[in-house]
Design an enzyme around this catalytic site. Sequence first.
Site, PDB file in Angstrom:
ATOM      1  N   GLU A  67       0.829  -1.217   0.184  1.00  0.00           N
ATOM      2  CA  GLU A  67      -0.023   0.060  -0.025  1.00  0.00           C
ATOM      3  C   GLU A  67       0.916   1.305  -0.038  1.00  0.00           C
ATOM      4  OE1 GLU A  67      -2.405   1.633  -0.564  1.00  0.00           O
ATOM      5  OE2 GLU A  67      -4.344   0.888   0.574  1.00  0.00           O
ATOM      6  N   ASP A  68       0.327   2.438  -0.477  1.00  0.00           N
ATOM      7  CA  ASP A  68       1.188   3.818  -0.651  1.00  0.00           C
ATOM      8  C   ASP A  68       0.819   4.247   0.900  1.00  0.00           C
ATOM      9  OD1 ASP A  68      -1.668   4.116  -0.504  1.00  0.00           O
ATOM     10  OD2 ASP A  68      -1.685   5.528  -2.090  1.00  0.00           O
TER      11      ASP A  68
ATOM     12  N   ASP B 198      -3.899   5.437   6.481  1.00  0.00           N
ATOM     13  CA  ASP B 198      -4.358   6.829   7.183  1.00  0.00           C
ATOM     14  C   ASP B 198      -5.154   6.252   8.340  1.00  0.00           C
ATOM     15  OD1 ASP B 198      -4.746   9.467   7.222  1.00  0.00           O
ATOM     16  OD2 ASP B 198      -6.497   9.585   5.988  1.00  0.00           O
TER      17      ASP B 198
ATOM     18  N   PHE C 244      -1.650  16.279   4.851  1.00  0.00           N
ATOM     19  CA  PHE C 244      -1.918  15.628   3.589  1.00  0.00           C
ATOM     20  C   PHE C 244      -0.827  16.056   2.473  1.00  0.00           C
ATOM     21  CE2 PHE C 244      -3.795  15.685  -0.709  1.00  0.00           C
ATOM     22  CZ  PHE C 244      -4.697  14.277  -0.642  1.00  0.00           C
TER      23      PHE C 244
ATOM     24  N   ARG D 239       0.524  12.452  -8.756  1.00  0.00           N
ATOM     25  CA  ARG D 239       1.289  10.899  -8.513  1.00  0.00           C
ATOM     26  C   ARG D 239       2.453  10.961  -9.478  1.00  0.00           C
ATOM     27  NH1 ARG D 239      -2.961   7.871  -6.536  1.00  0.00           N
ATOM     28  NH2 ARG D 239      -4.971   8.197  -7.532  1.00  0.00           N
TER      29      ARG D 239
HETATM   30  P1  IMP Z   1      -7.672   4.990   4.977  1.00  0.00           P
HETATM   31  O1  IMP Z   1      -8.527   4.014   4.658  1.00  0.00           O
HETATM   32  O2  IMP Z   1      -8.136   6.151   5.915  1.00  0.00           O
HETATM   33  O3  IMP Z   1      -6.408   4.296   5.961  1.00  0.00           O
HETATM   34  O4  IMP Z   1      -6.814   5.762   3.633  1.00  0.00           O
HETATM   35  C1  IMP Z   1      -6.090   5.199   2.878  1.00  0.00           C
HETATM   36  C2  IMP Z   1      -6.265   5.793   1.348  1.00  0.00           C
HETATM   37  O5  IMP Z   1      -6.470   7.351   1.543  1.00  0.00           O
HETATM   38  C3  IMP Z   1      -4.825   5.614   0.940  1.00  0.00           C
HETATM   39  O6  IMP Z   1      -4.728   4.488   0.111  1.00  0.00           O
HETATM   40  C4  IMP Z   1      -4.742   6.973   0.092  1.00  0.00           C
HETATM   41  O7  IMP Z   1      -5.335   6.705  -1.383  1.00  0.00           O
HETATM   42  C5  IMP Z   1      -5.471   7.957   0.358  1.00  0.00           C
HETATM   43  N1  IMP Z   1      -4.629   8.793   1.486  1.00  0.00           N
HETATM   44  C6  IMP Z   1      -4.552   8.738   2.711  1.00  0.00           C
HETATM   45  N2  IMP Z   1      -3.983   9.941   3.174  1.00  0.00           N
HETATM   46  C7  IMP Z   1      -3.549  10.681   2.124  1.00  0.00           C
HETATM   47  C8  IMP Z   1      -2.587  11.822   1.790  1.00  0.00           C
HETATM   48  O8  IMP Z   1      -2.038  12.204   2.580  1.00  0.00           O
HETATM   49  N3  IMP Z   1      -2.499  11.996   0.355  1.00  0.00           N
HETATM   50  C9  IMP Z   1      -3.036  11.170  -0.711  1.00  0.00           C
HETATM   51  N4  IMP Z   1      -3.823  10.231  -0.415  1.00  0.00           N
HETATM   52  C10 IMP Z   1      -4.147   9.882   1.011  1.00  0.00           C
HETATM   53 MG    MG Z   2      -3.774   3.273  -1.596  1.00  0.00          MG
END
Ligand code: IMP
Ligand code: MG
Length: 178
Positions: free
Chosen positions: A102-103, A106, A155, A168
């Site tokens: 995963e990238d 969050d 962010f 990206r």
């Molecule tokens: P989560 O479900 O809240 O953990 O969100 C995960 C997804 O939110 C990641 O796979 C990203 O695609 C997106 N995301 C979360 N934080 C950021 C950020 O700071 N920049 C860009 N995308 C983010």
């Molecule tokens: Mg992602």
Amino acid sequence: MDTIQIKDKQFSISIPEQDILKEVSRVADEINRDLAGKNPLFISVLNGSFMFTADLMKRIHIPCEISFVKLASYQGVSSTGVIKEVIGLNEDLTDRTVVIVEDIVDTGLTMQRLLETLGTRGPKEIHIASLLVKPDKLKVDLNIEYVAMEIPNDFIVGYGLDYDGFGRNYPDIYTVVE
Ligand code: IMP
Ligand code: MG
């Protein structure tokens, strides 16, 4: 380029490419060591992890397979909490050692959903490799074994991560300027 403009927001460079790659190499070393002999199946979560996946996989030297899935839950700068389905997974996971790539984690809701979905397909074990983690935002209990970098709540864009689809392509990571 120290600052960039994407739509209504300005971003300034926060993690240069060479610092990212150093940590990606470290994570790859850990995986090479831990998962040797397990023929892991890496499952990369598109779109955000494409750059991390490429740099990570170039440094994995054990026999392995790689596949890609899509699953999106994010719009703009805040998590919507709307989780879409996992699409594109055709591999048989039965008795496999799986590594989700995963990238960013969050809130962790996306990862939790992925773990649930993949877990129903009979894998032997599932590991998580995430380029970034925002520890202060984590809402769920996750064992993220492989983390390149922990970052604050801000962010960010670049190195695969986007703001409304843009940004990206940058090799470095940028943080929004409030
Ligand atoms: P989560 O479900 O809240 O953990 O969100 C995960 C997804 O939110 C990641 O796979 C990203 O695609 C997106 N995301 C979360 N934080 C950021 C950020 O700071 N920049 C860009 N995308 C983010
Ligand atoms: Mg992602």
